[in-house]
Design an enzyme around this catalytic site. Structure first.
Site, PDB file in Angstrom:
ATOM      1  N   CYS A   1       0.829  -1.215   0.000  1.00 61.88           N
ATOM      2  CA  CYS A   1       0.000   0.000   0.000  1.00 61.88           C
ATOM      3  C   CYS A   1       0.860   1.262   0.000  1.00 61.88           C
ATOM      4  O   CYS A   1       1.557   1.541   0.979  1.00 61.88           O
ATOM      5  CB  CYS A   1      -0.919  -0.039   1.221  1.00 61.88           C
ATOM      6  SG  CYS A   1      -1.797   1.489   1.565  1.00 61.88           S
TER       7      CYS A   1
ATOM      8  N   CYS B   1       0.058   3.749   2.788  1.00 61.13           N
ATOM      9  CA  CYS B   1       0.531   3.193   4.069  1.00 61.13           C
ATOM     10  C   CYS B   1       2.016   3.478   4.257  1.00 61.13           C
ATOM     11  O   CYS B   1       2.453   3.877   5.339  1.00 61.13           O
ATOM     12  CB  CYS B   1       0.296   1.686   4.127  1.00 61.13           C
ATOM     13  SG  CYS B   1      -1.430   1.172   4.039  1.00 61.13           S
TER      14      CYS B   1
END
Length: 145
Positions: A69, A72
């Site tokens: 991600c 993230c």
């Protein structure tokens, strides 16, 4: 706040009773003698999740994330800095939703990053999406003791 609180060791998961007056004195675990606060997010797994969330008297902020991600990874340094800035009043932790799919499903994590604050074993707040450091700290602040 009571005169003492329970703090779960990030190393051995032992529950330590800690007087509030000693919270800022670099306390060590009574079982493994390592620092109770390390200035970095704790890695949560199925093995330590229940104890860390349910037995800590401190609020626990969990970053539900995944290695693939992009947002993230972008937020990770901010989350790490928040751990440095906000400990020992809160525990920051990360849970890899790829490695711990059952826990992610249990908490109905549909997008990542998702942040959740747990207190006394219950989720009390949730925020989806990457946050800058200032916004992250402002979101956490009202939930601190």
């Amino acid at each position: 706040m009571s005169e003492s609180l329970h703090v779960v060791c990030p190393h051995c998961n032992a529950v330590n009773r800690l007087p509030n007056a000693r919270l800022n004195e670099s306390p060590k675990c009574g079982q493994c003698s390592q620092a109770l606060f390390v200035g970095e997010p704790l890695e949560l797994t199925a093995a330590n999740f229940e104890r860390q969330i349910g037995r800590n008297d401190l609020p626990v902020v969990v970053d539900f994330w995944a290695p693939w991600c992009g947002p993230c990874r972008t937020m990770a340094p901010n989350f790490h800095q928040a751990a440095i800035d906000l400990e020992p009043r809160v525990r920051l932790a990360k849970l890899d939703t790829e490695a711990e799919q059952q826990l992610a499903a249990r908490f109905n994590i549909r997008s990542i990053p998702t942040l959740a604050i747990f207190k006394d074993g219950r989720e009390i707040a949730r925020q989806s999406g990457a946050l800058d450091l200032g916004t992250l700290k402002r979101w956490i602040q009202p939930h601190l003791k």
